[in-house]
Design a protein around this motif. Sequence first.
Motif, PDB file in Angstrom:
ATOM      1  N   TYR A   1      -7.245  -0.102   5.109  1.00 41.13           N
ATOM      2  CA  TYR A   1      -6.043  -0.992   5.565  1.00 41.13           C
ATOM      3  C   TYR A   1      -5.249  -0.947   4.272  1.00 41.13           C
ATOM      4  O   TYR A   1      -5.497   0.221   3.556  1.00 41.13           O
ATOM      5  N   GLU A   2      -3.670  -1.119   4.392  1.00 41.76           N
ATOM      6  CA  GLU A   2      -2.752  -0.914   3.456  1.00 41.76           C
ATOM      7  C   GLU A   2      -1.988  -2.151   3.639  1.00 41.76           C
ATOM      8  O   GLU A   2      -1.382  -2.738   4.276  1.00 41.76           O
ATOM      9  N   LEU A   3      -1.695  -2.572   2.319  1.00 44.91           N
ATOM     10  CA  LEU A   3      -0.621  -3.539   2.015  1.00 44.91           C
ATOM     11  C   LEU A   3       0.858  -3.223   1.924  1.00 44.91           C
ATOM     12  O   LEU A   3       1.255  -2.169   0.866  1.00 44.91           O
ATOM     13  N   GLU A   4       1.428  -3.407   2.787  1.00 55.35           N
ATOM     14  CA  GLU A   4       3.049  -3.022   2.759  1.00 55.35           C
ATOM     15  C   GLU A   4       3.700  -3.215   1.167  1.00 55.35           C
ATOM     16  O   GLU A   4       4.715  -2.855   0.596  1.00 55.35           O
ATOM     17  N   HIS A   5       3.434  -4.450   0.149  1.00 57.14           N
ATOM     18  CA  HIS A   5       4.302  -5.263  -0.395  1.00 57.14           C
ATOM     19  C   HIS A   5       3.169  -4.763  -1.669  1.00 57.14           C
ATOM     20  O   HIS A   5       3.562  -5.272  -2.591  1.00 57.14           O
ATOM     21  N   GLU A   6       2.707  -4.007  -1.592  1.00 51.99           N
ATOM     22  CA  GLU A   6       1.680  -3.387  -2.676  1.00 51.99           C
ATOM     23  C   GLU A   6       2.154  -1.838  -3.702  1.00 51.99           C
ATOM     24  O   GLU A   6       2.476  -1.528  -2.959  1.00 51.99           O
ATOM     25  N   PRO A   7       2.845  -2.195  -4.844  1.00 47.38           N
ATOM     26  CA  PRO A   7       2.930  -1.065  -5.527  1.00 47.38           C
ATOM     27  C   PRO A   7       2.346   0.059  -4.887  1.00 47.38           C
ATOM     28  O   PRO A   7       1.659   0.519  -4.980  1.00 47.38           O
TER      29      PRO A   7
END
Length: 137
Positions: A123-129
């Motif tokens: 996964y990846e989080l769009e709003h993660e630095p």
Amino acid sequence: MKKQTSGVFDVVMTPEPGEFPASRRLDKRYHGELDARGEGRMLSFVSPVEGSAAYVALERVTGTLAGRAGSFVLQHSGLMNRGVPTLSIVVVPDSGTGALQGLAGRMGIRIEVDGRHWYELEYELEHEPQHPLEAKP
């Protein structure tokens, strides 16, 4: 930045009335860095030819992922072609809520001979630095 986590999950599938397609309620409990409950519906068909079948499902997963609380939806599509499996489980775009808003990814599952179920979530989080210097106080 893509991340990966894995762990075990428990699942209870409760048949619902009807003959075609077979319908089941899904109740799951994910353990590990994904600490969550899943609930959903699955439709399936088993062919009269041994080893051929199909299923589709939608599942809402609610809990925490890497300490971030929220929910997201998984779309499942599975096919068995005379014993050869194909499986796709993806996070539905823009289905993330709370601290999981912007989540994207895919999940793989495997079932051990002893019946234990495992998940692998990439996964990846769009709003993660993307870098520690990008973090805002």
